[in-house]
Design an enzyme around this catalytic site. Structure first.
Site, PDB file in Angstrom:
ATOM      1  N   ARG A 230       7.602 -14.347 -20.990  1.00 59.00           N
ATOM      2  CA  ARG A 230       8.588 -14.809 -21.726  1.00 59.00           C
ATOM      3  C   ARG A 230       8.701 -13.810 -22.903  1.00 59.00           C
ATOM      4  O   ARG A 230       9.969 -13.254 -23.330  1.00 59.00           O
ATOM      5  CB  ARG A 230       8.548 -16.227 -22.392  1.00 59.00           C
ATOM      6  CG  ARG A 230       8.960 -17.461 -21.646  1.00 59.00           C
ATOM      7  CD  ARG A 230       8.918 -18.662 -22.429  1.00 59.00           C
ATOM      8  NE  ARG A 230       7.916 -19.060 -23.102  1.00 59.00           N
ATOM      9  CZ  ARG A 230       6.819 -19.951 -22.521  1.00 59.00           C
ATOM     10  NH1 ARG A 230       7.150 -20.822 -21.464  1.00 59.00           N
ATOM     11  NH2 ARG A 230       5.884 -20.242 -23.168  1.00 59.00           N
ATOM     12  N   ALA A 294      20.029 -27.727 -10.364  1.00 60.54           N
ATOM     13  CA  ALA A 294      20.098 -26.148 -10.348  1.00 60.54           C
ATOM     14  C   ALA A 294      21.054 -25.819  -9.125  1.00 60.54           C
ATOM     15  O   ALA A 294      21.950 -24.836  -9.593  1.00 60.54           O
ATOM     16  CB  ALA A 294      18.697 -25.335 -10.329  1.00 60.54           C
ATOM     17  N   ASP A 314      12.844 -20.354 -13.085  1.00 63.97           N
ATOM     18  CA  ASP A 314      11.379 -21.006 -13.284  1.00 63.97           C
ATOM     19  C   ASP A 314      11.300 -22.393 -12.694  1.00 63.97           C
ATOM     20  O   ASP A 314      11.197 -23.340 -13.727  1.00 63.97           O
ATOM     21  CB  ASP A 314      11.115 -20.711 -14.853  1.00 63.97           C
ATOM     22  CG  ASP A 314       9.687 -21.141 -14.665  1.00 63.97           C
ATOM     23  OD1 ASP A 314       8.755 -21.196 -14.147  1.00 63.97           O
ATOM     24  OD2 ASP A 314       9.172 -21.172 -16.137  1.00 63.97           O
ATOM     25  N   CYS A 354       5.436 -21.309  -9.376  1.00 64.34           N
ATOM     26  CA  CYS A 354       4.334 -21.643  -9.909  1.00 64.34           C
ATOM     27  C   CYS A 354       3.364 -22.570  -8.697  1.00 64.34           C
ATOM     28  O   CYS A 354       2.384 -23.245  -8.911  1.00 64.34           O
ATOM     29  CB  CYS A 354       4.146 -22.652 -11.055  1.00 64.34           C
ATOM     30  SG  CYS A 354       5.266 -23.810 -10.860  1.00 64.34           S
TER      31      CYS A 354
END
Ligand SMILES: C[S@@+](CC[C@H](N)C(=O)[O-])C[C@H]1O[C@@H](n2cnc3c(N)ncnc32)[C@H](O)[C@@H]1O
Length: 411
Positions: A230, A294, A314, A354
């Site tokens: 970030r 999304a 993300d 992730c």
């Protein structure tokens, strides 16, 4: 507190040089059981593994939660806690130290110094296997800390760990043991403020600030693993229009919008919207929230002919187990493809995964494939980035390296 007698307390803002005298705690088990293991487990432990799998155990002389010596024939391989219900019944905490209090609290003290060298205010103090303390997570957000325990035998040290956190100068301690994996150890779900009163705090990160709700937020309240990525994203804050997809409480979009860009935040979770609004206000961010799924929102933006200079993706871990790996790869492909379509030529894509089972190379392949499908080319700014330094990667446990973050110029 009966367990440790610190001769000097450490306080945030000073560098503690603490010497502890370890005394036997009242009421805590100090017995040592014995678990005998086969050649396979012995080899794995010698290579650094902290996990002893059920199928590699030959015999057990221990009660549930007891501190045990792990033996291979006459040889002692290490010490750890025995969890009767787990498919990994022993987690190794030490190679040669037989006293659990010494192992746990000396390591906590060492890690405090190690992590404070990296970050001064907010950091992951303990990253479970990555920091050789299996099943324990402690995150510090200034004056509020959150912890999670996922080893049956470690549960009995919870109060002492909370006291230790306070002694290190973090007054407010929140237990975030409200996650499902605890059931596999036979532990109940629980959460609450167990020291002090505060659970909401404000932290600084790069040139911006965030309100963090440690009690009600996702996981322990804030995704510290993305901190360095970030902060890196601030380099693109000269953009005019930014899209932060899977924004949570604003992470990337707040950094990207700090110099006046119009930021659109896409987030499904209704419970995080208030904090997202608070973070926008706190940092004078100009933009709006697009609530919803999304994929649906991105398709809607495409239909309206929107274009962006920078897009951050993300998503949560899309791989949920071996069963959905291929479906998850397709989902990453789709969302990256939609984002690439929405980017102006020369725009910047900040894309993360992730999902640990997807390797960095595979993730790059997915992003490249999505760009090629749209007839676009990508150039990477730097290599494939990873998690922040306080999320320590311990190579014998590959699961401790999980985050991939790509910064790409999309031509
Ligand atoms: C890994 S977090 C993002 C963290 C954020 N980038 C940060 O730096 O703080 C993923 C976020 O995606 C949200 N989310 C999950 N599924 C979603 C979906 N289908 N559409 C939009 N958002 C979703 C979750 O609520 C969560 O806030």
């Amino acid at each position: 507190m009966g367990l440790l007698n610190p001769t000097r307390f450490g306080v945030i803002g000073t560098e503690p040089h603490i010497q502890y005298n370890f005394s036997h705690p009242k009421g805590l088990k100090t017995m040592t059981g014995v678990v005998e293991v086969n050649d396979v487990a012995a080899r794995e432990i010698q290579r650094g593994s902290l996990h002893v799998f059920a199928q590699n155990i030959l015999s057990v002389r221990a009660t549930n939660g007891e501190w045990v010596e792990v033996r291979h024939g006459e040889e002692t391989l290490g010490y750890g806690f025995y969890s009767r219900l787990s498919s990994i019944p022993v987690k190794i905490f030490s190679r040669n130290e037989g006293n659990p209090e010494e192992v746990i609290f000396r390591r906590l003290e060492g890690l405090w110094r190690e992590k404070r060298r990296l970050y001064s205010e907010s950091f992951r103090w303990v990253f479970a296997e990555g920091d050789l303390l299996p099943g324990l997570i402690i995150d510090v957000f200034g004056d509020v800390a959150a912890f999670r325990v996922n080893v049956f035998g470690l549960e009995q040290f919870k109060e002492q760990i909370a006291d230790f956190i306070v002694e290190m100068g973090v007054e407010n301690v929140v237990e975030r043991n409200d996650f499902t994996a605890r059931e596999r150890e036979g532990l109940p779900k629980k959460k609450g403020v167990i020291r002090g009163r505060k659970y909401r705090t404000q932290i600084e990160e790069g040139s911006v600030s965030f309100v963090v709700d440690v009690l009600h937020g996702q996981k322990t309240g804030f995704y510290l693993d993305q901190r360095e990525n970030r902060i890196f994203s601030e380099r693109f804050s000269d953009a005019e229009k930014v899209l932060d997809v899977y924004s949570y409480t604003g992470g990337f979009g707040i950094h990207l919008g700090k110099d006046g860009a119009e930021v659109h935040f896409v987030e499904l979770g209704k419970d995080v919207i208030n904090l997202l609004r608070a973070n926008m206000k706190l940092n004078n961010i100009h933009g709006r929230i697009l609530p919803g799924d999304a994929i649906d929102v991105l398709k809607g933006l495409l239909r309206r002919g929107e274009k962006y200079d920078v897009i951050s993706l993300d998503p949560p871990a899309l791989v949920k187990g071996r069963g959905n790996l291929e479906a998850a790869k397709k989902a990453y492909f789709l969302v990256n493809r939609l984002a690439i379509k929405l980017l102006r030529s020369g725009g910047i894509l900040l894309t993360s995964s992730c999902s640990q089972p997807i390797t960095p190379k595979e993730f790059l392949g997915i992003v490249r494939g999505a760009a090629l499908k749209e007839g676009r080319r990508i150039r990477l700014v730097g290599g494939i980035r990873s998690q922040s330094g306080d999320h320590t990667y311990y190579p014998p446990h590959p699961e401790t390296s999980y985050l991939k973050h790509i910064v790409a110029v999309v031509e």
